[in-house]
Motif scaffolding. Structure first.
Motif, PDB file in Angstrom:
ATOM      1  N   LEU A 249       1.241  -4.119 -10.038  1.00 57.96           N
ATOM      2  CA  LEU A 249       0.720  -2.784 -10.288  1.00 57.96           C
ATOM      3  C   LEU A 249      -0.782  -2.800 -10.513  1.00 57.96           C
ATOM      4  N   ALA A 250      -1.265  -3.815 -11.196  1.00 58.59           N
ATOM      5  CA  ALA A 250      -2.698  -3.910 -11.463  1.00 58.59           C
ATOM      6  C   ALA A 250      -3.498  -4.040 -10.176  1.00 58.59           C
ATOM      7  N   ALA A 251      -2.890  -4.624  -9.136  1.00 60.14           N
ATOM      8  CA  ALA A 251      -3.583  -4.808  -7.856  1.00 60.14           C
ATOM      9  C   ALA A 251      -3.510  -3.582  -6.965  1.00 60.14           C
ATOM     10  N   ASN A 252      -2.623  -2.629  -7.269  1.00 54.50           N
ATOM     11  CA  ASN A 252      -2.324  -1.537  -6.347  1.00 54.50           C
ATOM     12  C   ASN A 252      -2.623  -0.179  -6.981  1.00 54.50           C
ATOM     13  N   PRO A 253      -3.789   0.392  -6.740  1.00 58.77           N
ATOM     14  CA  PRO A 253      -4.136   1.671  -7.370  1.00 58.77           C
ATOM     15  C   PRO A 253      -3.254   2.836  -6.914  1.00 58.77           C
ATOM     16  N   LEU A 254      -2.740   2.804  -5.692  1.00 58.06           N
ATOM     17  CA  LEU A 254      -1.851   3.874  -5.252  1.00 58.06           C
ATOM     18  C   LEU A 254      -0.559   3.841  -6.060  1.00 58.06           C
ATOM     19  N   ALA A 255      -0.002   2.660  -6.290  1.00 58.74           N
ATOM     20  CA  ALA A 255       1.217   2.562  -7.100  1.00 58.74           C
ATOM     21  C   ALA A 255       0.961   3.052  -8.519  1.00 58.74           C
ATOM     22  N   ARG A 256      -0.205   2.724  -9.066  1.00 56.02           N
ATOM     23  CA  ARG A 256      -0.522   3.202 -10.417  1.00 56.02           C
ATOM     24  C   ARG A 256      -0.634   4.722 -10.442  1.00 56.02           C
ATOM     25  N   ARG A 257      -1.255   5.303  -9.418  1.00 57.29           N
ATOM     26  CA  ARG A 257      -1.355   6.756  -9.367  1.00 57.29           C
ATOM     27  C   ARG A 257       0.042   7.391  -9.313  1.00 57.29           C
ATOM     28  N   LEU A 258       0.927   6.829  -8.511  1.00 61.84           N
ATOM     29  CA  LEU A 258       2.278   7.376  -8.412  1.00 61.84           C
ATOM     30  C   LEU A 258       3.042   7.199  -9.712  1.00 61.84           C
ATOM     31  N   THR A 259       2.780   6.117 -10.406  1.00 58.22           N
ATOM     32  CA  THR A 259       3.399   5.915 -11.717  1.00 58.22           C
ATOM     33  C   THR A 259       2.916   6.969 -12.693  1.00 58.22           C
ATOM     34  N   ASP A 260       1.632   7.238 -12.704  1.00 59.37           N
ATOM     35  CA  ASP A 260       1.079   8.257 -13.604  1.00 59.37           C
ATOM     36  C   ASP A 260       1.659   9.629 -13.297  1.00 59.37           C
ATOM     37  N   ARG A 261       1.739   9.959 -12.023  1.00 57.87           N
ATOM     38  CA  ARG A 261       2.258  11.280 -11.653  1.00 57.87           C
ATOM     39  C   ARG A 261       3.726  11.409 -12.024  1.00 57.87           C
TER      40      ARG A 261
END
Length: 374
Positions: A249-261
């Protein structure tokens, strides 16, 4: 207990997940592999993924969990390789439906874990694009992987991410990719490819085919579709790297954005995820598929005539040899000459067991050899 694996990118990753399952747990251990029905246009003429609404004959042992069987079928004009994979793979297949976004995928993963009695999840990605930062100019398909990472985070289940065949998808430049990876945990061997051996007679995946070939000892420069530079298979190509979910997750900003949403709103869907991909990566792969679908022509419409094929094929082989190419994927041959399975079998002039399931470019008879059997 069944092992629970998730093929992060779709059909080709499902094949790799079975190889990884064989290496980690043994080929006879029961397992469920969750995967998308998200195909190239040569399989499915409709852009984007197929969800449960696009398939008939699914089996639903628990709410939110749909299993694909040999009797499952896509609703025309859609296509899917999953029913045939379900018939040929020695594991159960479950459908990842991204249309309800991260929250819907998380419900499916949680239901799958309950169905399997599995205390943890293994996520499998061939090539390494699951570690994209969204800026790589060669990036093509970040969305499915990012949705899987975000959904796994939402479930709270212990999750490990396994990257097999680093660089084989040609989406992240090797130097950048290996800088994001820990050392290989282990290397796939020929025995780990046996459960998927028959799949490569028909499935169009290139990355998983190269992974299997590398595990069987193939080395050399391999020509693949849509990439001008051949890809080199070397001792790293069958390597498998392990990361925990937090590092991925730390390497993937798109995955983090989807997690936040997903944390903020349960109503997120595939369209929301697609918009997030545009914001983070600068493009939507589904929009690109729509553009390609508008100009896509079936193989039968562009295939060369039988009379002209031998000369064109010989010229192409000579050009590959001048580039020091020693291997070529079955799919590259099929798309170069617009050939179906029967024509490909006719074109295969001999056998090259050391390269299976790839075709070997040789000077012998001025052409390519391929192995299609045991």
């Amino acid at each position: 207990m069944k092992r629970l694996l998730i093929a992060a990118g779709g059909g080709g990753d499902a094949i790799a997940a079975v190889m990884l399952h064989s290496a980690l747990y043994g080929p006879a251990a029961p397992a469920l592999v969750l995967t998308y029905s998200w195909e190239r246009l040569v399989v499915d003429p409709l852009p984007g993924p197929r969800g449960r609404a696009h398939l008939t004959g699914l089996r639903t042992p628990l709410p939110h969990l749909d299993l694909v069987t040999a009797r499952t079928a896509p609703i025309p004009p859609a296509g899917s390789s999953l029913p045939r994979l379900a018939a040929d793979l020695p594991v159960e297949l479950g459908l990842l439906d991204p249309y309800e976004g991260t929250a819907g995928l998380a419900r499916t993963i949680a239901a799958a874990a309950e169905y399997c009695g599995a205390p943890r999840v293994d996520v499998v990605d061939v090539g390494g694009d699951i570690l994209t930062d969204g800026t790589e100019p060669t990036l093509r398909s970040p969305l499915g992987d990012a949705l899987v990472l975000a959904a796994c985070a939402r479930t709270g289940l212990p999750t490990e991410v396994w990257i097999a065949g680093p660089g084989l998808d040609r989406e992240i430049p090797e130097r950048e990719l290996f800088g994001r990876l820990p050392p290989a945990a282990f290397t796939l061997a020929a025995a780990h490819t046996e459960p998927v051996r028959r799949i490569f007679d028909w499935h169009p995946s290139e990355a998983s085919a190269m992974l299997a070939a590398a595990a069987r000892g193939a080395r050399g420069r391999c020509a693949i579709r849509d990439v001008p530079e051949p890809l080199r298979l070397d001792d790293r190509s069958a390597g498998v790297h392990r990361l925990d979910l937090g590092r991925a997750l730390a390497a993937n900003p798109l995955a983090r954005r989807l997690t936040d949403r997903a944390t903020l709103a349960d109503r997120g869907n595939l369209a929301d995820a697609e918009r997030a991909s545009v914001e983070i990566c600068g493009f939507s792969e589904i929009a690109r598929e729509r553009d390609r679908a508008a100009s896509f022509r079936p193989l039968a419409e562009v295939a060369p005539g039988a009379a002209e094929l031998p000369a064109r094929f010989a010229d192409w082989q000579a050009d590959l040899r001048r580039q020091d190419v020693t291997l070529v994927t079955r799919r590259r041959v099929a798309e170069e000459f617009a050939l179906g399975d029967r024509d490909l079998r006719t074109l295969a002039a001999g056998s090259a067991p050391e390269a299976f399931p790839l075709w070997t470019v040789t000077a012998r008879h001025g052409g390519v050899t391929a192995r299609h059997g045991a």
